[in-house]
Structures are given as structure tokens and as C-alpha cells.
Motif scaffolding. Structure first.
Motif, PDB file in Angstrom:
ATOM      1  N   PRO A 192       0.712  -1.180   0.009  1.00  0.00           N
ATOM      2  CA  PRO A 192      -0.025   0.108   0.076  1.00  0.00           C
ATOM      3  C   PRO A 192       0.824   1.264  -0.055  1.00  0.00           C
TER       4      PRO A 192
ATOM      5  N   GLU B 196      -1.386  -1.026  10.488  1.00  0.00           N
ATOM      6  CA  GLU B 196      -1.235  -1.233   9.140  1.00  0.00           C
ATOM      7  C   GLU B 196      -1.456   0.483   8.612  1.00  0.00           C
TER       8      GLU B 196
ATOM      9  N   PRO C  44      -3.352   1.104  -3.026  1.00  0.00           N
ATOM     10  CA  PRO C  44      -3.018  -0.269  -2.791  1.00  0.00           C
ATOM     11  C   PRO C  44      -2.425  -0.950  -3.965  1.00  0.00           C
ATOM     12  N   ASP C  45      -1.917  -2.063  -3.851  1.00  0.00           N
ATOM     13  CA  ASP C  45      -1.315  -2.946  -4.682  1.00  0.00           C
ATOM     14  C   ASP C  45      -0.095  -2.480  -5.648  1.00  0.00           C
TER      15      ASP C  45
END
Length: 412
Positions: free
Chosen positions: A89, A171, A208-209
């Protein structure tokens, strides 16, 4: 790989290739034979990675470009070069942060990975925090925290420096977290006592990703036994990272060129890791991959190099007595300047810890340096960490020590 074949594979123009390629033989590298060659190489690579690119946090175009530069250099030296690519992320700071305390603007650095504010910002008052690593909360009229404030450790000499999200949250995301310098602590205490208003504004987003890569260069030996040396390639978002950690990585690239084309008894692998500044994601990915493939079982020595140029006193963290004895012998026989000191701690710690967590059991060390003349307190995680502050003699001494150490580890 021959130079012509490499150029075709990399798609890089001759104008962007550093001086090392003009000296490259058919084996694809040079011997880095003289101190003059090594100093010139250090100067060139610091310019290319730090001055020309600036800060290179993972997920940024600057970081992706640095991956290609390091892959180019390792390909000129080693026959096997690959990327370990993974997704994460990605955090991006979208504007310049503003933090005011009682109407006075205070320098701040947002935590990379923490959430941002709305476009209009937030306002509130300060409240003391009991949360680890957080000194104050900014709270709304209902007393609810809407931002966290950390204060730099005293050794940073008052500079505001960013810390990664995992200092505060498991996170990425969460409410905003900023770091301020120690000289501003009295102002914050005054605002706390007087319930003076504070304001914070910066926008950030998490994508993200997002892909990122570590670069792995391998010089195969006669056996599968493997020596691993690595240093992180990424920097924090606000620093070009000449000390942390570009100079250390360049020293490893110098070692790669020094061993280019040589027959090795044990395999030598040099890795430029991604995401050290973002929670060791690069070594976590590599450790998981090598555990699955069985390559982790082949490792016989691991060395993690991080910021070895803060001063002439090299700091070696390991509990392995034979490694300590080897270093002492080498420094005596070569008459190396400066000093090497040892800290009795796990050599598979810090960025190497994911390898240990994955089951690795072998001698290891973390190589750092004790700061000289407050250099680290001025530069660490700051815009001031620039190439002109890097002492070439420290890089040279570290290169000489570990070139000889690699030779000796071949027969252990």
C-alpha cells in the motif's frame, strides 16, 4: 554479460551509463583496482542516485529509476541479476504540511503511511497522550483524538524527522501523525497549559497494490553455499539519503565490480533491498521467497549495511566471535585507518530480522557507524543528507575490509 548485450537488454542509451562501463571488459565489470577509481565511482553514483533523483521513497518514479540504475550496475558485474517484485500500500504526501500552534507555524514531518487531513485541515487543542511514541493528541471539542503528535528524540538536535506508520499503527492509514523537533516542545507545553488552538493540514493518499522491487545480483560459486550482503535502496520521502543509505549501497556495488569475473568457491549475492524505511517489506518478501525455494538453507553468512558513513568508527553488531576475530585480524594486517567497534547483539537483527523469522540460522552482522561531529544528528532523515557530506575515506576503508572478508569467508 557483455556490454553490448546488456545495453540492448536494458534499453539504456550510452549517455546514461556511468564511467564504469567505459572500463568494462568482456566479463562485464572492472576490478575497482585503485582508490582513485573507487572514489570516482562513488562520486558519480552519489550524483546519479542522490543529486539527480532526490528522495526516492518506494512507489515513487525516483525509486523505480534507482532500481534500473542498480540493476544496470549489477548486470555489468554479475552474470545473474533479477528483481524481487512485490506489491504494497503506497503512501503519497500530496502537499506541503502546515502545523500551527497558537498561530505560530511549526516545522513538522508527517509519518509516512499515516492518514492525512481533509483539504481544509483540522483544528483542536492538545491533550497529553499515554499512547507509546505519541506525546500529544490533537482533540476535537468532544475530546476525541483527531491527530497524533510525536517529538523527535533529543539526539536529533531539534530536527523534525518522519517515522514510518508502524511506529503508531499496525497498518497504513489511521488519523494523521506528525513529528516535530525538540526546540518546539516548550511551545507545545505552553499551548497545552493554555488550551491554545492548534491547526494541522496535509493531504495524503494510499494506493493499494503498488509494485516495488529489490535488486538481486548473484555471482555463482562452485558450491550452493552462499554469502549474502545487502543494503537498502529506498529513502524517506524528504531526504536524498546520501548516508542513509546510498553510500553503503554504492560500497556494495564497488564490491560487485571488484569480484566481477572471478571464480568463487561460495556463491556471492548482493541485494539492494526495497522498503527498509517502510517496515522491512523488501527483506520480508525475499525471506519468504527464499524459504519456499530452499535457498535460505544455503546461506552461510549475512551482512546488513546501513549508514556506514556517519563516522570513521565502524560499528559492527554481532555475537559471532569468529567474525569479530576475523575483522580484527584483517584491520591489523591491512593497517586500516579508523576504528572498528563491536556491539554484542544479534547479527540477524534490524533489516535482517525477517530472514531469522523465516528460519535462517547462520552467522550474521549489522554494519553501521558511530556518528562523528553530530553528523547524524544533522542529516538523519533530513534534506541535509546530501552527497557533499559523505566522507570517501570511510567508504574506502569499509570496501577494503569487506573485500578481504569475502575472500576469507570463501574458505571458512
Amino acid at each position: 554479460m557483455q556490454r553490448r548485450a546488456f545495453m540492448k537488454a536494458a534499453g539504456t542509451s550510452l549517455l546514461t551509463v556511468p564511467f564504469i562501463s567505459s572500463c568494462a571488459g568482456e566479463s562485464g565489470g572492472t576490478g575497482m583496482a585503485s582508490p582513485e577509481e573507487r572514489r570516482t565511482y562513488l562520486t558519480h553514483m552519489l550524483k546519479e542516485l542522490c543529486t539527480d533523483l532526490g528522495p526516492r521513497p518506494i512507489g515513487s518514479p525516483a525509486y523505480d529509476r534507482s532500481v534500473e540504475i542498480v540493476r544496470r550496475e549489477l548486470s555489468l558485474a554479475f552474470p545473474a541479476v533479477e528483481l524481487d517484485t512485490f506489491t504494497f500500500p503506497c503512501w503519497q504526501l500530496l502537499d506541503e504540511p502546515e502545523f500551527t500552534v497558537g498561530g505560530v507555524r511549526v516545522e513538522c514531518r508527517p509519518s509516512h503511511g499515516s492518514g492525512g487531513t481533509p483539504p481544509e485541515g483540522i483544528t483542536g487543542v492538545l491533550k497529553k497522550s499515554e499512547q507509546p511514541r505519541v506525546v500529544y493528541h490533537v482533540v476535537n471539542p468532544a475530546g476525541e483524538p483527531i491527530a497524533h503528535i510525536a517529538v523527535s528524540e533529543s539526539w536529533v538536535k531539534g530536527k523534525a524527522v518522519p517515522r514510518p506508520y508502524h511506529y503508531y499503527y499496525p497498518e497504513p492509514g489511521g488519523i494523521p501523525v506528525i513529528n516535530v523537533g525538540t526546540p518546539d516542545a516548550p511551545l507545545l507545553e505552553q499551548a497545552l497549559a493554555q488550551k491554545a488552538p492548534v491547526g494541522l493540514r496535509y493531504q495524503a493518499r494510499i494506493i493499494p497494490d503498488t509494485p516495488t522491487s529489490s535488486v538481486i545480483g548473484t555471482l555463482p560459486g562452485q558450491s550452493a553455499e552462499e554469502l549474502l550482503l545487502f543494503a537498502h535502496l529506498d529513502t524517506v520521502y524528504c531526504s536524498p539519503g546520501a548516508h542513509d543509505n546510498t553510500a553503503s549501497l554504492i560500497m556494495l556495488l564497488m564490491l560487485a565490480h571488484a569480484f566481477a569475473g572471478k571464480k568463487m568457491r561460495k556463491t556471492l549475492t548482493i541485494v539492494a533491498t526495497s522498503a527498509e524505511e517502510y517496515g522491512y517489506l523488501g527483506t520480508k518478501s525475499l525471506a519468504a521467497r527464499w524459504r519456499e525455494s530452499g535457498r535460505l538453507d544455503n546461506l552461510r553468512f549475512v551482512a546488513n549495511f546501513d549508514s556506514v558513513t556517519w563516522g570513521p568508527e565502524l560499528l559492527v553488531m554481532t555475537r559471532d566471535e569468529p567474525l569479530k576475530a576475523m575483522i580484527r585480524t584483517i584491520e591489523t594486517e591491512l593497517g586500516l585507518p579508523g576504528t572498528r567497534t563491536f556491539r554484542d547483539m544479534d547479527g540477524l537483527d534490524r533489516e535482517a530480522k525477517p530472514f531469522k523469522d523465516a528460519g535462517l540460522v547462520c552467522p550474521g552482522m549489522v554494519v553501521d557507524a558511530n556518528a562523528e561531529d553530530d553528523l547524524k544528528t544533522i542529516c538523519w532523515h533530513r534534506p541535509e543528507d546530501t552527497p557533499d557530506r559523505v566522507p570517501p575515506e570511510t567508504v574506502e576503508t569499509t570496501f577494503l575490509l569487506f573485500r578481504e572478508m569475502i575472500n576469507r569467508l570463501q574458505t571458512v
